[in-house]
Every structure is written in C-alpha cells, then in structure tokens.
Motif scaffolding. Structure first.
Motif, PDB file in Angstrom:
ATOM      1  N   GLU A 234       0.926  -0.938   0.158  1.00 41.44           N
ATOM      2  CA  GLU A 234       0.115   0.066   0.273  1.00 41.44           C
ATOM      3  C   GLU A 234       0.833   1.611   0.278  1.00 41.44           C
ATOM      4  O   GLU A 234       0.687   1.552  -0.640  1.00 41.44           O
ATOM      5  N   TRP A 235       2.082   0.949   0.429  1.00 40.48           N
ATOM      6  CA  TRP A 235       2.788   2.401   0.830  1.00 40.48           C
ATOM      7  C   TRP A 235       3.142   2.235  -0.706  1.00 40.48           C
ATOM      8  O   TRP A 235       3.802   3.798  -0.962  1.00 40.48           O
ATOM      9  N   TRP A 236       3.978   1.359  -1.383  1.00 38.49           N
ATOM     10  CA  TRP A 236       3.823   1.765  -2.667  1.00 38.49           C
ATOM     11  C   TRP A 236       2.970   2.464  -3.868  1.00 38.49           C
ATOM     12  O   TRP A 236       2.990   3.455  -4.235  1.00 38.49           O
ATOM     13  N   ARG A 237       2.088   1.911  -3.177  1.00 35.24           N
ATOM     14  CA  ARG A 237       0.370   2.325  -4.352  1.00 35.24           C
ATOM     15  C   ARG A 237       0.862   4.026  -3.548  1.00 35.24           C
ATOM     16  O   ARG A 237       0.640   4.726  -5.100  1.00 35.24           O
ATOM     17  N   GLN A 238       0.675   4.574  -2.847  1.00 34.91           N
ATOM     18  CA  GLN A 238       1.030   5.653  -3.139  1.00 34.91           C
ATOM     19  C   GLN A 238       1.437   6.502  -3.014  1.00 34.91           C
ATOM     20  O   GLN A 238       1.704   7.681  -3.247  1.00 34.91           O
ATOM     21  N   MET A 239       2.591   6.281  -2.697  1.00 36.22           N
ATOM     22  CA  MET A 239       3.738   6.813  -3.906  1.00 36.22           C
ATOM     23  C   MET A 239       3.571   7.362  -5.048  1.00 36.22           C
ATOM     24  O   MET A 239       4.051   8.326  -5.478  1.00 36.22           O
ATOM     25  N   GLN A 240       3.166   6.219  -5.349  1.00 33.33           N
ATOM     26  CA  GLN A 240       3.023   6.058  -7.466  1.00 33.33           C
ATOM     27  C   GLN A 240       1.953   6.945  -7.978  1.00 33.33           C
ATOM     28  O   GLN A 240       1.788   7.678  -8.859  1.00 33.33           O
ATOM     29  N   TYR A 241       0.613   7.291  -6.711  1.00 31.97           N
ATOM     30  CA  TYR A 241      -0.514   7.558  -6.873  1.00 31.97           C
ATOM     31  C   TYR A 241      -0.396   9.312  -6.373  1.00 31.97           C
ATOM     32  O   TYR A 241      -0.818  10.031  -6.946  1.00 31.97           O
ATOM     33  N   ILE A 242      -0.127   8.705  -5.421  1.00 30.34           N
ATOM     34  CA  ILE A 242      -0.743  10.545  -4.414  1.00 30.34           C
ATOM     35  C   ILE A 242       1.186  10.935  -4.248  1.00 30.34           C
ATOM     36  O   ILE A 242       1.169  12.253  -3.379  1.00 30.34           O
ATOM     37  N   GLY A 243       1.914  10.024  -4.305  1.00 27.62           N
ATOM     38  CA  GLY A 243       3.026  10.824  -3.876  1.00 27.62           C
ATOM     39  C   GLY A 243       3.424  11.013  -2.481  1.00 27.62           C
ATOM     40  O   GLY A 243       4.616  11.822  -2.256  1.00 27.62           O
ATOM     41  N   ASP A 244       2.841   9.910  -1.795  1.00 27.02           N
ATOM     42  CA  ASP A 244       3.024  10.973   0.306  1.00 27.02           C
ATOM     43  C   ASP A 244       2.702   9.749  -0.190  1.00 27.02           C
ATOM     44  O   ASP A 244       1.673   8.790   0.044  1.00 27.02           O
ATOM     45  N   ALA A 245       3.132   9.371   1.721  1.00 28.21           N
ATOM     46  CA  ALA A 245       2.705   7.858   2.540  1.00 28.21           C
ATOM     47  C   ALA A 245       1.814   8.730   2.863  1.00 28.21           C
ATOM     48  O   ALA A 245       2.144   9.262   4.521  1.00 28.21           O
ATOM     49  N   LYS A 246       1.072   7.932   3.505  1.00 22.64           N
ATOM     50  CA  LYS A 246      -0.723   8.760   4.327  1.00 22.64           C
ATOM     51  C   LYS A 246      -0.753   7.537   5.229  1.00 22.64           C
ATOM     52  O   LYS A 246      -1.383   6.312   4.377  1.00 22.64           O
TER      53      LYS A 246
ATOM     54  N   GLU B 273       1.030  14.175  12.855  1.00 19.97           N
ATOM     55  CA  GLU B 273       1.038  13.521  11.785  1.00 19.97           C
ATOM     56  C   GLU B 273       1.175  14.184  10.820  1.00 19.97           C
ATOM     57  O   GLU B 273       2.160  13.688   9.538  1.00 19.97           O
ATOM     58  N   GLU B 274      -0.074  14.678  10.450  1.00 15.01           N
ATOM     59  CA  GLU B 274      -0.921  15.456   9.138  1.00 15.01           C
ATOM     60  C   GLU B 274      -0.494  17.014   9.307  1.00 15.01           C
ATOM     61  O   GLU B 274      -1.087  17.257  10.058  1.00 15.01           O
ATOM     62  N   VAL B 275      -0.581  17.634   8.531  1.00 13.07           N
ATOM     63  CA  VAL B 275      -0.616  19.167   8.026  1.00 13.07           C
ATOM     64  C   VAL B 275      -2.258  19.777   8.121  1.00 13.07           C
ATOM     65  O   VAL B 275      -3.261  18.640   7.809  1.00 13.07           O
ATOM     66  N   PRO B 276      -2.472  20.674   9.138  1.00 13.34           N
ATOM     67  CA  PRO B 276      -4.408  20.407   9.087  1.00 13.34           C
ATOM     68  C   PRO B 276      -4.756  21.481   7.923  1.00 13.34           C
ATOM     69  O   PRO B 276      -4.136  21.858   7.177  1.00 13.34           O
ATOM     70  N   GLY B 277      -5.642  20.460   7.280  1.00 19.76           N
ATOM     71  CA  GLY B 277      -6.687  20.810   6.104  1.00 19.76           C
ATOM     72  C   GLY B 277      -5.876  19.818   5.335  1.00 19.76           C
ATOM     73  O   GLY B 277      -6.708  19.841   3.853  1.00 19.76           O
ATOM     74  N   ARG B 278      -5.377  19.553   5.665  1.00 22.50           N
ATOM     75  CA  ARG B 278      -4.773  18.002   5.023  1.00 22.50           C
ATOM     76  C   ARG B 278      -4.770  16.128   5.554  1.00 22.50           C
ATOM     77  O   ARG B 278      -4.317  15.744   5.420  1.00 22.50           O
ATOM     78  N   HIS B 279      -6.212  16.661   6.256  1.00 20.89           N
ATOM     79  CA  HIS B 279      -5.918  15.409   7.390  1.00 20.89           C
ATOM     80  C   HIS B 279      -6.924  15.037   6.336  1.00 20.89           C
ATOM     81  O   HIS B 279      -7.592  13.345   7.198  1.00 20.89           O
ATOM     82  N   ARG B 280      -7.789  14.868   5.408  1.00 20.21           N
ATOM     83  CA  ARG B 280      -8.881  13.719   4.770  1.00 20.21           C
ATOM     84  C   ARG B 280      -8.438  14.205   3.393  1.00 20.21           C
ATOM     85  O   ARG B 280      -7.941  14.943   3.059  1.00 20.21           O
ATOM     86  N   TRP B 281      -8.595  13.202   2.708  1.00 23.67           N
ATOM     87  CA  TRP B 281      -8.490  12.872   1.244  1.00 23.67           C
ATOM     88  C   TRP B 281      -8.960  11.681   0.903  1.00 23.67           C
ATOM     89  O   TRP B 281      -8.975  10.198   1.797  1.00 23.67           O
ATOM     90  N   VAL B 282      -8.861  11.161  -0.757  1.00 19.14           N
ATOM     91  CA  VAL B 282      -9.919   9.784  -0.915  1.00 19.14           C
ATOM     92  C   VAL B 282      -8.052   9.394  -2.319  1.00 19.14           C
ATOM     93  O   VAL B 282      -7.585  10.300  -2.701  1.00 19.14           O
ATOM     94  N   ASP B 283      -8.747   7.752  -1.825  1.00 21.82           N
ATOM     95  CA  ASP B 283      -7.727   7.140  -2.515  1.00 21.82           C
ATOM     96  C   ASP B 283      -9.183   7.102  -4.147  1.00 21.82           C
ATOM     97  O   ASP B 283      -9.835   6.199  -3.601  1.00 21.82           O
ATOM     98  N   LEU B 284      -8.682   7.339  -4.933  1.00 26.29           N
ATOM     99  CA  LEU B 284      -9.506   7.409  -6.198  1.00 26.29           C
ATOM    100  C   LEU B 284      -9.843   5.696  -6.063  1.00 26.29           C
ATOM    101  O   LEU B 284      -8.210   5.384  -7.122  1.00 26.29           O
ATOM    102  N   ALA B 285     -10.763   5.001  -7.169  1.00 23.53           N
ATOM    103  CA  ALA B 285     -10.512   4.253  -7.713  1.00 23.53           C
ATOM    104  C   ALA B 285     -10.120   4.455  -9.148  1.00 23.53           C
ATOM    105  O   ALA B 285      -9.266   2.798 -10.223  1.00 23.53           O
ATOM    106  N   GLN B 286     -10.450   5.454  -9.935  1.00 25.06           N
ATOM    107  CA  GLN B 286      -9.765   5.413 -11.417  1.00 25.06           C
ATOM    108  C   GLN B 286      -8.224   6.232 -11.281  1.00 25.06           C
ATOM    109  O   GLN B 286      -8.794   6.784 -10.320  1.00 25.06           O
ATOM    110  N   HIS B 287      -7.496   5.470 -12.477  1.00 19.14           N
ATOM    111  CA  HIS B 287      -6.595   6.321 -11.685  1.00 19.14           C
ATOM    112  C   HIS B 287      -6.072   7.704 -12.790  1.00 19.14           C
ATOM    113  O   HIS B 287      -4.617   8.471 -13.456  1.00 19.14           O
TER     114      HIS B 287
END
Length: 138
Positions: free
Chosen positions: A18-30, A52-66
């Motif tokens: 999952e870490w590798w997938r996040q780095m490929q698609y969102i560019g950050d490990a969350k 751990e997270e910057v305020p305002g960036r503590h919610r995110w979406v993992d899109l099904a389509q890339h």
C-alpha cells in the motif's frame, strides 16, 4: 511536514504494498482511519493527529480510477473532504435523510471521452460542401 521518519512510520502502518501504491499515485505516504466508500469505489480516509498530518490535509480520497478528475468525487463526499460538513455522509443523519425523491444518480463529467454528450443537428447547413461532378469521356 514530509520527512523520512514520517514516511517510514506510515510505511510500517499501511504495509509495503500500500505504501508503494500511495507513493506512485498520490506521491505521499499517508496512514489514517478508513471512513467510507462511495458508489464509484473511491475510499475516504482521515487522520486527525496534528503531529502526523498538516491541518487541512488530514482528509483524503483514494480514487478507484487513476485518470484523476475532480468530478469523480460525489457532492456528499466533496462537502466532507473540503470541511463543509463535519461528519462523513455515512455517519451524518442529515445527509442520509435529505436525499430528495427527484435527485438522480450522480454521474461524473464525461467531457473529452467517448461518453460525452453530442447534440444532434437538425439544421440545414448554410454552406454546402463542393461535390465534384465528373463527365463521362467520349
């Protein structure tokens, strides 16, 4: 706020795959808590720890389509991601009760794709294309 220590900590939490997938698609490990899933298969997460997270960036979406497009997020989840609503649509009784009967299913914007709307033209063209006429040779 992105540091090597944070990246390694999140890699341990979510796992190497999952870490590798996040780095490929969102560019950050969350790493965060799973909040819900919408009808398109998008997954929504939240991490409220300010260390751990910057305020305002503590919610995110993992899109099904890339092929990322902002219209892939339905309006209910958009309001939660952008802090318009405090509770996610899965837990918010107001959002669950306020679906009017005339409301149709949400469809993402298909402009630029094969599914885009193309109107049917019923007007006679003002300019006629030249059609060559060939005479038979004698």
């Amino acid at each position: 706020m992105v540091s090597l220590q944070r990246t390694i900590r999140n890699m341990r939490r979510v796992g190497l795959r999952e870490w590798w997938r996040q780095m490929q698609y969102i560019g950050d490990a969350k790493a965060g808590t799973y909040v819900g899933k919408d009808q398109f298969g998008n997954r929504y997460f939240e991490n409220r720890n300010p260390e751990e997270e910057v305020p305002g960036r503590h919610r995110w979406v993992d899109l099904a389509q890339h092929e990322y497009n902002a219209t892939q997020v339905p309006p209910e989840w958009h309001s939660w991601i952008h802090h318009i609503r405090k509770e996610p649509p899965t837990n918010d009784p107001v959002m669950q009760a306020s679906s009017p009967p005339w409301k149709g299913t949400y469809v993402e914007n298909l402009t630029g794709t094969r599914g885009a709307y193309k109107s049917y033209n019923t007007v006679v063209p003002k300019i006629k294309a030249w059609e060559p006429k060939v005479k038979a040779r004698a």
